[in-house]
Design a protein around this motif. Sequence first.
Motif, PDB file in Angstrom:
ATOM      1  N   MET A  40       0.830  -1.218   0.000  1.00 52.86           N
ATOM      2  CA  MET A  40       0.000   0.000   0.000  1.00 52.86           C
ATOM      3  C   MET A  40       0.858   1.259   0.000  1.00 52.86           C
ATOM      4  N   LEU A  41       0.332   2.283  -0.627  1.00 49.89           N
ATOM      5  CA  LEU A  41       1.061   3.556  -0.671  1.00 49.89           C
ATOM      6  C   LEU A  41       0.946   4.294   0.653  1.00 49.89           C
ATOM      7  N   GLU A  42       2.041   4.883   1.077  1.00 50.31           N
ATOM      8  CA  GLU A  42       1.959   5.753   2.265  1.00 50.31           C
ATOM      9  C   GLU A  42       1.217   7.023   1.857  1.00 50.31           C
ATOM     10  N   GLN A  43       0.505   7.605   2.792  1.00 45.82           N
ATOM     11  CA  GLN A  43      -0.317   8.783   2.514  1.00 45.82           C
ATOM     12  C   GLN A  43       0.484   9.904   1.843  1.00 45.82           C
ATOM     13  N   LYS A  44       1.673  10.141   2.393  1.00 49.03           N
ATOM     14  CA  LYS A  44       2.542  11.206   1.877  1.00 49.03           C
ATOM     15  C   LYS A  44       2.888  10.981   0.398  1.00 49.03           C
ATOM     16  N   MET A  45       3.173   9.713   0.064  1.00 48.89           N
ATOM     17  CA  MET A  45       3.531   9.361  -1.313  1.00 48.89           C
ATOM     18  C   MET A  45       2.311   9.489  -2.218  1.00 48.89           C
ATOM     19  N   GLU A  46       1.170   9.033  -1.712  1.00 47.59           N
ATOM     20  CA  GLU A  46      -0.073   9.104  -2.485  1.00 47.59           C
ATOM     21  C   GLU A  46      -0.415  10.564  -2.831  1.00 47.59           C
ATOM     22  N   THR A  47      -0.288  11.438  -1.840  1.00 49.55           N
ATOM     23  CA  THR A  47      -0.578  12.855  -2.074  1.00 49.55           C
ATOM     24  C   THR A  47       0.374  13.423  -3.128  1.00 49.55           C
ATOM     25  N   ALA A  48       1.652  13.097  -3.010  1.00 51.87           N
ATOM     26  CA  ALA A  48       2.637  13.623  -3.960  1.00 51.87           C
ATOM     27  C   ALA A  48       2.387  13.083  -5.371  1.00 51.87           C
ATOM     28  N   ILE A  71      -1.315   4.535  -8.957  1.00 42.71           N
ATOM     29  CA  ILE A  71      -1.954   4.845  -7.663  1.00 42.71           C
ATOM     30  C   ILE A  71      -3.039   3.808  -7.372  1.00 42.71           C
ATOM     31  N   GLY A  72      -3.844   3.496  -8.387  1.00 41.82           N
ATOM     32  CA  GLY A  72      -4.906   2.498  -8.230  1.00 41.82           C
ATOM     33  C   GLY A  72      -4.350   1.116  -7.904  1.00 41.82           C
ATOM     34  N   GLU A  73      -3.301   0.730  -8.614  1.00 30.25           N
ATOM     35  CA  GLU A  73      -2.692  -0.597  -8.389  1.00 30.25           C
ATOM     36  C   GLU A  73      -2.134  -0.738  -6.975  1.00 30.25           C
ATOM     37  N   ARG A  74      -1.744   0.390  -6.389  1.00 36.40           N
ATOM     38  CA  ARG A  74      -1.170   0.364  -5.040  1.00 36.40           C
ATOM     39  C   ARG A  74      -2.227   0.644  -3.966  1.00 36.40           C
ATOM     40  N   GLU A  75      -3.477   0.491  -4.337  1.00 37.96           N
ATOM     41  CA  GLU A  75      -4.609   0.690  -3.418  1.00 37.96           C
ATOM     42  C   GLU A  75      -4.736   2.120  -2.913  1.00 37.96           C
ATOM     43  N   GLY A  76      -4.233   3.050  -3.722  1.00 42.54           N
ATOM     44  CA  GLY A  76      -4.395   4.458  -3.372  1.00 42.54           C
ATOM     45  C   GLY A  76      -5.666   5.003  -3.996  1.00 42.54           C
ATOM     46  N   LYS A  77      -5.941   6.254  -3.707  1.00 40.45           N
ATOM     47  CA  LYS A  77      -7.137   6.897  -4.277  1.00 40.45           C
ATOM     48  C   LYS A  77      -6.694   8.019  -5.208  1.00 40.45           C
ATOM     49  N   VAL A  78      -7.138   7.904  -6.464  1.00 41.50           N
ATOM     50  CA  VAL A  78      -6.842   8.964  -7.428  1.00 41.50           C
ATOM     51  C   VAL A  78      -7.706  10.172  -7.114  1.00 41.50           C
ATOM     52  N   LYS A  79      -7.066  11.330  -6.969  1.00 43.26           N
ATOM     53  CA  LYS A  79      -7.824  12.555  -6.693  1.00 43.26           C
ATOM     54  C   LYS A  79      -7.572  13.546  -7.816  1.00 43.26           C
ATOM     55  N   LEU A  80      -8.638  13.858  -8.553  1.00 42.31           N
ATOM     56  CA  LEU A  80      -8.512  14.805  -9.658  1.00 42.31           C
ATOM     57  C   LEU A  80      -8.885  16.198  -9.178  1.00 42.31           C
ATOM     58  N   THR A  81      -7.907  17.080  -9.226  1.00 39.28           N
ATOM     59  CA  THR A  81      -8.089  18.443  -8.715  1.00 39.28           C
ATOM     60  C   THR A  81      -8.124  19.436  -9.879  1.00 39.28           C
ATOM     61  N   PRO A  82      -8.601  20.670  -9.642  1.00 43.22           N
ATOM     62  CA  PRO A  82      -8.720  21.640 -10.750  1.00 43.22           C
ATOM     63  C   PRO A  82      -7.378  21.909 -11.440  1.00 43.22           C
ATOM     64  N   ILE A  83      -7.462  22.097 -12.736  1.00 42.11           N
ATOM     65  CA  ILE A  83      -6.261  22.389 -13.524  1.00 42.11           C
ATOM     66  C   ILE A  83      -6.180  23.898 -13.737  1.00 42.11           C
ATOM     67  N   ALA A  84      -5.051  24.470 -13.351  1.00 43.79           N
ATOM     68  CA  ALA A  84      -4.885  25.923 -13.442  1.00 43.79           C
ATOM     69  C   ALA A  84      -4.842  26.380 -14.902  1.00 43.79           C
ATOM     70  N   GLU A  85      -5.221  27.624 -15.089  1.00 43.86           N
ATOM     71  CA  GLU A  85      -5.246  28.215 -16.427  1.00 43.86           C
ATOM     72  C   GLU A  85      -3.838  28.261 -17.028  1.00 43.86           C
ATOM     73  N   VAL A  86      -3.762  28.171 -18.342  1.00 43.84           N
ATOM     74  CA  VAL A  86      -2.457  28.242 -19.010  1.00 43.84           C
ATOM     75  C   VAL A  86      -2.403  29.472 -19.918  1.00 43.84           C
ATOM     76  N   GLN A  87      -1.183  29.838 -20.298  1.00 41.27           N
ATOM     77  CA  GLN A  87      -0.998  30.936 -21.250  1.00 41.27           C
ATOM     78  C   GLN A  87      -1.679  30.584 -22.577  1.00 41.27           C
ATOM     79  N   GLN A  88      -2.196  31.589 -23.282  1.00 42.92           N
ATOM     80  CA  GLN A  88      -2.948  31.302 -24.514  1.00 42.92           C
ATOM     81  C   GLN A  88      -2.211  31.709 -25.789  1.00 42.92           C
ATOM     82  N   VAL A  89      -1.298  32.683 -25.661  1.00 40.47           N
ATOM     83  CA  VAL A  89      -0.653  33.236 -26.861  1.00 40.47           C
ATOM     84  C   VAL A  89       0.846  33.369 -26.640  1.00 40.47           C
ATOM     85  N   TRP A  90       1.620  33.022 -27.661  1.00 37.65           N
ATOM     86  CA  TRP A  90       3.082  33.199 -27.631  1.00 37.65           C
ATOM     87  C   TRP A  90       3.472  34.103 -28.802  1.00 37.65           C
TER      88      TRP A  90
END
Length: 165
Positions: free
Chosen positions: A1-9, A61-80
């Motif tokens: 099992m994944l340690e909590q700290k590793m799972e979060t990272a 993460i799933g294979e190691r019995e961890g929980k996948v947590k999908l968090t918001p994705i920050a905005e990206v630059q639009q023009v170069w």
Amino acid sequence: MLEQKMETALNQQVNAELWSAYLYLSMSYDMDDKGYEGMASWFALQAKEEFEHATRFMKFIGEREGKVKLTPIAEVQQVWDAPKNAFDDTLKHEKIVTEKIHKLMDMAIELKDYATQNMLKWFIDEQVEEEDTVRKILETLKRIESSPAGLYALDKKLGKRGGAS
Ligand code: MG
């Protein structure tokens, strides 16, 4: 099992990989707007690869019995300003990702988490390749950035990029 700290990272890395996919998608559409179809296609494939990286982490993460947590994705630059700026930002970004992967490896070593260390080895190799590929494109761009014919040729060449890396 994944340690909590590793799972979060690892979940934070999932977000970072998805953010990378967003960044490259944004570059892809900006290059398309500027008429560089080959570069647009190169960045679209790059985005697809980043999505695959995120998937690799989520699967692990799933294979190691961890929980996948999908968090918001920050905005990206639009023009170069120009292709060179987009590739400059790509190299800068990949160097940051490399550091993140190395920090994950440091944590896995500290926690004696051998399975995570093994999984991360693939990413360490992948980052060497990513940085090398982008560095080579940038070297070409530095030589030809003021030459429309040179840019046209590079765009054609990058458009031929295959599915793998
Ligand atoms: Mg990646």
